[in-house]
Structure formats: C-alpha cells, structure tokens
Design an enzyme around this catalytic site. Sequence first.
Site, PDB file in Angstrom:
ATOM      1  N   HIS A   1      -9.834 -29.289   3.224  1.00 58.00           N
ATOM      2  CA  HIS A   1     -10.098 -28.002   2.587  1.00 58.00           C
ATOM      3  C   HIS A   1      -8.864 -27.106   2.539  1.00 58.00           C
ATOM      4  O   HIS A   1      -8.721 -26.297   1.623  1.00 58.00           O
ATOM      5  CB  HIS A   1     -11.270 -27.315   3.286  1.00 58.00           C
ATOM      6  CG  HIS A   1     -12.568 -28.033   3.065  1.00 58.00           C
ATOM      7  ND1 HIS A   1     -13.610 -28.007   3.959  1.00 58.00           N
ATOM      8  CD2 HIS A   1     -12.990 -28.829   2.034  1.00 58.00           C
ATOM      9  CE1 HIS A   1     -14.615 -28.733   3.491  1.00 58.00           C
ATOM     10  NE2 HIS A   1     -14.253 -29.247   2.332  1.00 58.00           N
TER      11      HIS A   1
ATOM     12  N   HIS B   1     -18.582 -35.643  -5.269  1.00 54.32           N
ATOM     13  CA  HIS B   1     -19.544 -35.868  -4.193  1.00 54.32           C
ATOM     14  C   HIS B   1     -19.659 -34.567  -3.401  1.00 54.32           C
ATOM     15  O   HIS B   1     -19.134 -34.438  -2.301  1.00 54.32           O
ATOM     16  CB  HIS B   1     -19.102 -37.019  -3.293  1.00 54.32           C
ATOM     17  CG  HIS B   1     -19.036 -38.353  -3.987  1.00 54.32           C
ATOM     18  ND1 HIS B   1     -18.023 -38.682  -4.866  1.00 54.32           N
ATOM     19  CD2 HIS B   1     -19.869 -39.420  -3.944  1.00 54.32           C
ATOM     20  CE1 HIS B   1     -18.228 -39.909  -5.314  1.00 54.32           C
ATOM     21  NE2 HIS B   1     -19.339 -40.382  -4.775  1.00 54.32           N
TER      22      HIS B   1
ATOM     23  N   GLU C   1     -23.914 -34.002  -7.120  1.00 55.28           N
ATOM     24  CA  GLU C   1     -24.535 -34.523  -5.900  1.00 55.28           C
ATOM     25  C   GLU C   1     -25.756 -35.354  -6.279  1.00 55.28           C
ATOM     26  O   GLU C   1     -26.574 -34.916  -7.084  1.00 55.28           O
ATOM     27  CB  GLU C   1     -24.942 -33.380  -4.971  1.00 55.28           C
ATOM     28  CG  GLU C   1     -25.706 -33.799  -3.737  1.00 55.28           C
ATOM     29  CD  GLU C   1     -24.987 -34.863  -2.914  1.00 55.28           C
ATOM     30  OE1 GLU C   1     -25.667 -35.818  -2.483  1.00 55.28           O
ATOM     31  OE2 GLU C   1     -23.758 -34.763  -2.725  1.00 55.28           O
TER      32      GLU C   1
ATOM     33  N   ASP D   1     -25.111 -39.515  -9.953  1.00 57.17           N
ATOM     34  CA  ASP D   1     -24.102 -40.325  -9.274  1.00 57.17           C
ATOM     35  C   ASP D   1     -22.705 -39.795  -9.602  1.00 57.17           C
ATOM     36  O   ASP D   1     -22.346 -39.667 -10.767  1.00 57.17           O
ATOM     37  CB  ASP D   1     -24.222 -41.783  -9.704  1.00 57.17           C
ATOM     38  CG  ASP D   1     -23.205 -42.664  -9.011  1.00 57.17           C
ATOM     39  OD1 ASP D   1     -22.102 -42.852  -9.572  1.00 57.17           O
ATOM     40  OD2 ASP D   1     -23.505 -43.150  -7.914  1.00 57.17           O
TER      41      ASP D   1
ATOM     42  N   ASP E   1     -14.625 -37.277  -2.848  1.00 59.69           N
ATOM     43  CA  ASP E   1     -14.832 -37.244  -1.399  1.00 59.69           C
ATOM     44  C   ASP E   1     -16.175 -37.906  -1.073  1.00 59.69           C
ATOM     45  O   ASP E   1     -17.122 -37.232  -0.674  1.00 59.69           O
ATOM     46  CB  ASP E   1     -14.801 -35.770  -0.945  1.00 59.69           C
ATOM     47  CG  ASP E   1     -15.093 -35.607   0.532  1.00 59.69           C
ATOM     48  OD1 ASP E   1     -14.938 -36.580   1.277  1.00 59.69           O
ATOM     49  OD2 ASP E   1     -15.502 -34.494   0.922  1.00 59.69           O
TER      50      ASP E   1
END
Length: 278
Positions: free
Chosen positions: A18, A41, A113, A138, A159
């Site tokens: 981050h 993700h 997500e 997906d 990620d």
Amino acid sequence: MNYRHAYHAGNFADVMKHAALVAVLGHLKKKDKPFRVIDSHAGRGVYDLSGAEAAKTGEAQGGVARLEGLADMPPALAAYAELVRGFGPSHYPGSPLIAARLLRPADRLVAIEKHSEEFAVLAAALHPFATAKAVEGDGYDRLIALLPPPERRGLVLIDPPYEAEDEFAQLARAMAGAYRRFATGIYLIWFPVKRRIDAGALAGEIRNLGVAKLLLLTLDIGRAADAPAERLSESGLLVVNPPFGFAEEMQAVLAFLAAHLAQGPGANGRVEWLAGEG
C-alpha cells in the site's frame, strides 16, 4: 494463505504494497490528465482490526501498528500512514479504499471482486465515492475487458489470494493479455515469497512480454524463532513501467520498513531492475 484478507489486513506485506500504491498514485497525479485505477482482486475494501479474524493472527500488530509514533518516515510511507490513521484505530483500508481516497474528481477507480460476501462489503464501502465503481466478477476475466482504459493512462493492481495451485500461471496468462491491450500502463503485481521458483518464473514470464522497464521490490522481515511455519515473512512486488524516481523512493521505504518491522535476523528490503533502468 486464507482467502479472507481480514486475517492478514495491515500486516507487513500490506504496508509494503500500500505504500507502493500511494507512491504510484502520487506520481500519476503530477500530471493534470486524468487516469484510471483497476484493482483486479479488490477484497472487501475495509477491514476491522478489532475483529476476530485480525485478533486470531495478530499480524497487524507486527505491521501497520508498528508505524504509530515513528518519525522521519520516507514521504510515501508517511503519506500512507497518515491516510490509514484517517480511518481510525480499529479499521484498515484495503487498496480500493486507499485509491478512492486519493483520486481527483476526473480520475476513476474500478474495483473487481468475485466473492459475493466480500463484494457486498466492498460496494458499500465505495458507495460514497463518485469516482469509484465496484464490479462483481472474476478479476482476471474482467481485467482484460476493461483495457485499455478510456483515459489511456493509469494503474493496474493485481493482488490475487494465491489460493489456487496454478495461481502464478493464471496471473502470468492474465498479465500477458493485459499488457497486449495496455502496454503503457503501470502494473503493480503483488506475490508472497514462499517458493522462490514460483516468483522467479513469474518475473521471467513478465519480462518475456517485452516490457521496457520491470522492477522487483522485496521485503523480508526475517522469522522469529517461535513463528508458525506457515506465517509469511517475505513479500514481493513486480512493477511494470514504474514512474521516474519510484525505485529510489521505494528503496528508502523498504529500508525503513526492514529496520522497523523486523521479526528476526536477516530482515532486509531490496530493489532490483529486471529490465531497463531509471
């Protein structure tokens, strides 16, 4: 690694990842032209550090909590720490909330997500932000369809949870498709360093795409003598098309984190050019 990131939110890997995200967004904002962030993700967006999951592992105590009260942090890390403090002592923002907080009115965020429960929380967390959109699906499939972004400028964060045995192969295939469609974008690709052969193969696959500049960041916090064998102690980021000056910026961040988040001997942070330089 358990898929539900609530067990790992705010750990050393999150701090590294981050802080790099904040640094890249800072570079993108140096130009007036708008940009788009795509988070493939995204997770739930915000995590309760006082909840049962976080308490079970205590990983945030060895990560973001250790930054509290520290002085002389490198600028990108200081900006990250200030943003996290804005969420209060018991909540930790995931990458989509960090991006949403930092975007300008003309910039955009698409956060993907696939898990319905996580998506519901994510959608609610992003609802106040007019510049952000949550998408259920997906991440690998949706990513390709979203590229290139209308702005022709931006950041793609990949990620994944690394649950699947072939996750590294899936990621490499998705990255190949994404890069063909958006070769000028900045890509942040996070991975856990558990088997170096996997990390090395992923780096090789991405380098073979013909990227002009590829940077590898790693943070190893060492391993305490009593640490569980499954506990992650090293985190990596591959950065495609890093902005000018980003490598030096992150070298300072990683050195600071290695000194202050160390759990055992051998803690270190490294920056390595795998393709190009500067």
